[in-house]
Design a protein around this motif. Structure first.
Motif, short mmCIF file in Angstrom:
data_model
loop_
_atom_site.label_atom_id
_atom_site.label_comp_id
_atom_site.label_asym_id
_atom_site.label_seq_id
_atom_site.Cartn_x
_atom_site.Cartn_y
_atom_site.Cartn_z
N VAL A 96 99.79 25.64 -38.72
CA VAL A 96 101.13 25.71 -39.32
C VAL A 96 101.45 27.15 -39.74
N LEU A 97 100.50 27.82 -40.36
CA LEU A 97 100.74 29.20 -40.81
C LEU A 97 100.98 30.13 -39.63
N GLU A 98 100.22 29.94 -38.56
CA GLU A 98 100.42 30.77 -37.37
C GLU A 98 101.81 30.56 -36.77
N LEU A 99 102.22 29.30 -36.66
CA LEU A 99 103.54 29.01 -36.10
C LEU A 99 104.64 29.48 -37.04
N GLY A 100 104.43 29.33 -38.34
CA GLY A 100 105.41 29.83 -39.30
C GLY A 100 105.64 31.33 -39.16
N LYS A 101 104.54 32.04 -38.98
CA LYS A 101 104.63 33.49 -38.78
C LYS A 101 105.34 33.82 -37.46
N LYS A 102 105.00 33.07 -36.43
CA LYS A 102 105.59 33.28 -35.10
C LYS A 102 107.10 33.10 -35.13
N PHE A 103 107.57 32.07 -35.84
CA PHE A 103 108.99 31.74 -35.83
C PHE A 103 109.74 32.24 -37.06
N GLY A 104 109.05 32.89 -37.98
CA GLY A 104 109.70 33.39 -39.18
C GLY A 104 110.15 32.29 -40.12
N ILE A 105 109.38 31.21 -40.19
CA ILE A 105 109.71 30.08 -41.05
C ILE A 105 108.70 30.01 -42.19
N PRO A 106 109.16 30.01 -43.45
CA PRO A 106 108.23 29.93 -44.58
C PRO A 106 107.48 28.60 -44.60
N THR A 107 106.19 28.66 -44.91
CA THR A 107 105.36 27.44 -45.00
C THR A 107 104.51 27.52 -46.27
N PRO A 108 105.15 27.59 -47.45
CA PRO A 108 104.40 27.82 -48.69
C PRO A 108 103.45 26.68 -49.08
N VAL A 109 103.84 25.44 -48.79
CA VAL A 109 102.99 24.32 -49.18
C VAL A 109 101.69 24.34 -48.37
N ASN A 110 101.81 24.56 -47.08
CA ASN A 110 100.61 24.63 -46.26
C ASN A 110 99.78 25.87 -46.59
N LYS A 111 100.43 26.93 -47.00
CA LYS A 111 99.68 28.12 -47.42
C LYS A 111 98.81 27.80 -48.63
N GLU A 112 99.39 27.08 -49.59
CA GLU A 112 98.62 26.71 -50.78
C GLU A 112 97.48 25.76 -50.43
N LEU A 113 97.75 24.78 -49.58
CA LEU A 113 96.70 23.85 -49.18
C LEU A 113 95.57 24.57 -48.44
N TYR A 114 95.96 25.47 -47.56
CA TYR A 114 94.97 26.25 -46.81
C TYR A 114 94.07 27.04 -47.75
N GLU A 115 94.68 27.73 -48.70
CA GLU A 115 93.91 28.56 -49.62
C GLU A 115 93.01 27.72 -50.52
N ARG A 116 93.49 26.57 -50.95
CA ARG A 116 92.68 25.73 -51.84
C ARG A 116 91.48 25.13 -51.09
N ILE A 117 91.70 24.73 -49.85
CA ILE A 117 90.59 24.16 -49.08
C ILE A 117 89.58 25.24 -48.73
N LYS A 118 90.05 26.42 -48.35
CA LYS A 118 89.14 27.52 -48.06
C LYS A 118 88.32 27.89 -49.30
N LEU A 119 88.95 27.83 -50.48
CA LEU A 119 88.23 28.12 -51.72
C LEU A 119 87.13 27.08 -51.95
N MET A 120 87.45 25.80 -51.75
CA MET A 120 86.44 24.76 -51.91
C MET A 120 85.28 24.99 -50.95
N GLU A 121 85.59 25.35 -49.72
CA GLU A 121 84.53 25.58 -48.74
C GLU A 121 83.67 26.78 -49.12
N SER A 122 84.28 27.81 -49.65
CA SER A 122 83.51 29.00 -50.05
C SER A 122 82.58 28.67 -51.20
N GLU A 123 83.00 27.78 -52.08
CA GLU A 123 82.16 27.42 -53.23
C GLU A 123 80.94 26.60 -52.80
N TYR A 124 81.13 25.66 -51.88
CA TYR A 124 79.92 24.93 -51.50
C TYR A 124 79.10 25.66 -50.47
#
Length: 310
Positions: free
Chosen positions: A277-305
């Protein structure tokens, strides 16, 4: 063409669920589960269970010479796709039909580049609420496999062959003549459901009722609707409502694969969902803030474990 020989690669939730169903309906040696020798050893020693019943699978290694498959089903995680393509080569012949049950919107193209797009039918597994813990799978709803041709409005002989086989096997299915939209719809659902349940560390019940988690899920799905317009797929609010209805049929105690991955401290398919979603958002110039937050939160969880391994 009559489908007689079937090969499945991947014994995650979908491989076990549909493989176990097929063992009840066809000769044991006509259904081959492709796996390396180490995995086969574990499967045979520990067993593979579906709703408490031990699965009686016929296993073959990638190196084993065998008749090519009439139907080959990919049921692996996306990060294992390239290896599974190599492992399945002995099972692909001139007339083999291939279905991919992988999440996302790109596996058919990857498999098609390896074996030829003429062998690919687009497919989506939906409506199942399977939960896999270790070597045991449980589910309340089997769901179904939706499949069809790449081209809009076409019903080919390959589709008719798979339809006849699924009818004979009494395996729930639906033929769809707009599979690109179906793939994007399932992608939209996964983006919302998988990621939200993982972040909230909850279950389907949490997002089936009104509240913050459900609002987050729907907002993430609407970002996919906006992107689909740019891809010429044109998802609508009606499609959103359809997939929310599918969600409503699932067992409230069930969990999607990403939530199961987070609980087991496994790396998830977040790059396949919000990453795409973030890649396509960047490609088309469409904001995707909710998916950005989900992405960052999941990546944070993965980094912790990940750090807990050391």
């Amino acid at each position: 063409m009559e489908i007689k020989k079937v090969s499945i690669i991947g014994l995650g939730a979908l491989g076990i669920l549909f493989g176990h169903h097929l063992t009840k309906k066809m000769p044991k040696n006509d259904l081959r589960i492709i796996a390396d020798q180490d995995r086969i050893g574990r499967y045979q020693t520990d067993g593979v269970y579906c709703n408490g019943e031990r699965c009686e699978f016929h296993y073959v290694t990638p190196e084993e010479k065998c008749e090519t498959a009439d139907l080959l089903i990919f049921a692996v995680k996306y990060d294992g796709l390239e290896d599974s393509i190599q492992a399945a080569r002995n099972h692909v012949g001139e007339n083999t039909i291939i279905l991919s049950l992988l999440n996302g919107i790109s596996s058919e193209d990857v498999i098609g580049k390896a074996f030829g797009m003429d062998k690919i039918l687009y497919s989506v597994a939906q409506g199942m609420d399977a939960v896999k813990v270790g070597n045991e799978l449980t589910y309340a709803n089997k769901g179904m496999i939706c499949f069809g041709d790449r081209e809009f409005g076409v019903i080919s002989d390959k589709v008719k062959s798979v339809e006849a086989f699924f009818e004979k096997m009494e395996l729930p299915y639906q033929v769809d003549t707009d599979m690109k939209k179906r793939l994007w719809g399932k992608f939209m659902l996964n983006v919302g459901v998988n990621q939200t349940v993982a972040v909230y560390r909850s279950d389907y019940g949490e997002i089936q009722r009104e509240g913050q988690a459900r609002d987050t899920m729907i907002a993430a799905m609407r970002e996919v609707i906006a992107l689909s317009e740019k891809e010429g797929v044109h998802l609508t609010e009606a499609d959103l409502d359809y997939w929310l209805t599918v969600l409503g049929t699932l067992s409230p105690e069930g969990k999607p694969s990403m939530a199961q991955d987070v609980e087991a401290k496994r790396f998830s398919e977040v790059d396949l969902f919000s990453g795409t979603v973030l890649e396509l958002g960047k490609k088309f110039g469409i904001p995707t803030p909710v998916n950005k937050e989900l992405y960052e939160r999941i990546k944070l969880m993965e980094s912790e474990y990940e750090s807990s391994y050391f």
